[in-house]
Design a protein around this motif. Structure first.
Motif, PDB file in Angstrom:
ATOM      1  N   GLY A 193       0.784  -1.228   0.000  1.00 49.04           N
ATOM      2  CA  GLY A 193       0.000   0.000   0.000  1.00 49.04           C
ATOM      3  C   GLY A 193       0.814   1.275   0.000  1.00 49.04           C
ATOM      4  O   GLY A 193       0.372   2.293   0.548  1.00 49.04           O
ATOM      5  N   ALA A 194       2.002   1.245  -0.616  1.00 51.50           N
ATOM      6  CA  ALA A 194       2.826   2.452  -0.684  1.00 51.50           C
ATOM      7  C   ALA A 194       2.114   3.533  -1.495  1.00 51.50           C
ATOM      8  O   ALA A 194       1.343   3.230  -2.413  1.00 51.50           O
ATOM      9  N   ALA A 195       2.396   4.775  -1.158  1.00 49.96           N
ATOM     10  CA  ALA A 195       1.735   5.895  -1.830  1.00 49.96           C
ATOM     11  C   ALA A 195       2.111   5.976  -3.303  1.00 49.96           C
ATOM     12  O   ALA A 195       1.340   6.474  -4.124  1.00 49.96           O
ATOM     13  N   SER A 196       3.307   5.492  -3.645  1.00 51.40           N
ATOM     14  CA  SER A 196       3.768   5.507  -5.030  1.00 51.40           C
ATOM     15  C   SER A 196       4.797   4.413  -5.230  1.00 51.40           C
ATOM     16  O   SER A 196       5.348   3.870  -4.256  1.00 51.40           O
ATOM     17  N   ILE A 197       5.070   4.075  -6.485  1.00 55.39           N
ATOM     18  CA  ILE A 197       6.079   3.065  -6.797  1.00 55.39           C
ATOM     19  C   ILE A 197       7.438   3.482  -6.239  1.00 55.39           C
ATOM     20  O   ILE A 197       8.195   2.660  -5.706  1.00 55.39           O
ATOM     21  N   LYS A 198       7.758   4.774  -6.328  1.00 52.96           N
ATOM     22  CA  LYS A 198       9.065   5.256  -5.849  1.00 52.96           C
ATOM     23  C   LYS A 198       9.224   5.048  -4.343  1.00 52.96           C
ATOM     24  O   LYS A 198      10.340   4.871  -3.857  1.00 52.96           O
ATOM     25  N   GLU A 199       8.125   5.072  -3.616  1.00 51.84           N
ATOM     26  CA  GLU A 199       8.186   4.895  -2.164  1.00 51.84           C
ATOM     27  C   GLU A 199       8.098   3.425  -1.745  1.00 51.84           C
ATOM     28  O   GLU A 199       8.255   3.105  -0.565  1.00 51.84           O
ATOM     29  N   SER A 200       7.862   2.543  -2.697  1.00 51.59           N
ATOM     30  CA  SER A 200       7.718   1.123  -2.382  1.00 51.59           C
ATOM     31  C   SER A 200       9.062   0.479  -2.050  1.00 51.59           C
ATOM     32  O   SER A 200      10.106   0.863  -2.571  1.00 51.59           O
ATOM     33  N   LYS A 201       8.998  -0.522  -1.182  1.00 46.02           N
ATOM     34  CA  LYS A 201      10.186  -1.312  -0.840  1.00 46.02           C
ATOM     35  C   LYS A 201      10.285  -2.570  -1.708  1.00 46.02           C
ATOM     36  O   LYS A 201      11.209  -3.366  -1.555  1.00 46.02           O
ATOM     37  N   ILE A 202       9.331  -2.747  -2.607  1.00 47.31           N
ATOM     38  CA  ILE A 202       9.323  -3.924  -3.473  1.00 47.31           C
ATOM     39  C   ILE A 202      10.342  -3.729  -4.590  1.00 47.31           C
ATOM     40  O   ILE A 202      10.364  -2.692  -5.247  1.00 47.31           O
ATOM     41  N   GLY A 203      11.191  -4.735  -4.799  1.00 44.61           N
ATOM     42  CA  GLY A 203      12.240  -4.630  -5.810  1.00 44.61           C
ATOM     43  C   GLY A 203      12.530  -5.967  -6.451  1.00 44.61           C
ATOM     44  O   GLY A 203      11.678  -6.860  -6.461  1.00 44.61           O
ATOM     45  N   PRO A 204      13.732  -6.147  -7.011  1.00 47.05           N
ATOM     46  CA  PRO A 204      14.095  -7.404  -7.679  1.00 47.05           C
ATOM     47  C   PRO A 204      13.882  -8.613  -6.766  1.00 47.05           C
ATOM     48  O   PRO A 204      14.119  -8.544  -5.563  1.00 47.05           O
ATOM     49  N   TRP A 205      13.446  -9.710  -7.404  1.00 47.97           N
ATOM     50  CA  TRP A 205      13.113 -10.933  -6.640  1.00 47.97           C
ATOM     51  C   TRP A 205      13.923 -12.099  -7.220  1.00 47.97           C
ATOM     52  O   TRP A 205      13.689 -12.537  -8.342  1.00 47.97           O
ATOM     53  N   PRO A 206      14.887 -12.615  -6.471  1.00 49.60           N
ATOM     54  CA  PRO A 206      15.727 -13.706  -6.977  1.00 49.60           C
ATOM     55  C   PRO A 206      15.077 -15.081  -6.831  1.00 49.60           C
ATOM     56  O   PRO A 206      14.063 -15.238  -6.146  1.00 49.60           O
ATOM     57  N   LEU A 207      15.684 -16.068  -7.466  1.00 49.68           N
ATOM     58  CA  LEU A 207      15.205 -17.445  -7.324  1.00 49.68           C
ATOM     59  C   LEU A 207      15.217 -17.857  -5.856  1.00 49.68           C
ATOM     60  O   LEU A 207      16.172 -17.593  -5.131  1.00 49.68           O
TER      61      LEU A 207
END
Length: 246
Positions: free
Chosen positions: A187-201
């Motif tokens: 539920g971040a206010a924007s993509i830039k504020e999100s902690k979601i990033g690259p996801w490895p195997l």
């Protein structure tokens, strides 16, 4: 206060590495390394202070392979995997159509059971089944834009949570779908504020929610500390296009 837990899992190495716009798109796990990765993931989840009660899985081979290893580690083998259409790979041409025009054809539950995935709950009915067109808002369909995938992920997550009825759940899916679901829960206010990033195997992500609280808390993201060898450092990362522009 009681917490509810959601674990998101990306599978390990596949037998035939997926190449975008080439395929193959429904590979099993690698018979040695992939299973080693899956066992490491399964042991990690089983060792958590609050392990998952139920596993929801994409119908693709690599996801069901991984789910099978997880439920055995949890000591749950009968009717323990819920195959959910809403967790299917992002249905975009680069991830579903081979050069000759052949399109990904997900297997049915009966086909998967016949392949020895007998842990599947055959009574479970997908809460967000694949549709033939986007008229059913939020249903997976060929072909999805990134914006539509976000809608599909939100609808799938809401319905899975409703079906799980407070149970702690494990979701075994694919990076595009898992990232979109994680973005919804975060539920971040924007993509830039999100902690979601690259996801490895082999990466495992964990969200928690206190009883009586509507908000989910991201407590662990794409962690690979349980993985063997160099994979412990996070290899073969992938991200949604919107996240690569952060």
């Amino acid at each position: 206060m009681t917490k509810q837990y959601i674990y998101f899992v990306r599978y390990g190495l596949t037998k035939y590495p997926l190449v975008e716009d080439v395929g193959p798109y429904d590979s099993p796990l690698h018979p040695i390394d992939g299973y080693e990765h899956g066992i490491a993931i399964a042991r990690r989840l089983a060792a958590m202070p609050t392990p998952p009660d139920v596993v929801y899985s994409s119908s693709l081979h690599r996801a069901v392979n991984t789910s099978q290893l997880i439920v055995h580690a949890l000591g749950k083998t009968k009717n323990s995997i819920r195959v959910e259409d809403g967790l299917i790979e992002w249905l975009t041409p680069s991830l579903t159509v081979e050069p000759d025009g052949t399109r990904l054809q997900p297997r049915s539950v009966q086909q998967l059971v016949d392949m020895t995935f007998t842990e599947i709950d055959q009574e479970y009915q997908s809460v967000n089944p694949i549709a033939t067109d986007p008229s059913t808002t939020g249903a997976p369909y060929f072909f999805e834009s990134e914006e539509y995938l976000m809608i599909r992920a939100k609808v799938s997550m809401q319905r899975i949570l409703e079906h799980a009825d407070g149970k702690n759940i494990c979701i075994v899916s694919h990076v595009p779908c898992a990232q979109a679901m994680a973005l919804y829960l975060e539920g971040a206010a924007s993509i830039k504020e999100s902690k979601i990033g690259p996801w490895p195997l082999g990466g495992v992500t964990m969200f928690t929610k206190e009883a009586g609280n509507d908000g989910w808390k991201l407590e662990m993201y794409a962690d690979t500390s349980h993985m063997p060898g160099d994979y412990k450092n996070g290899l073969k990362e992938w991200s949604l296009p919107c996240l690569t522009k952060k």
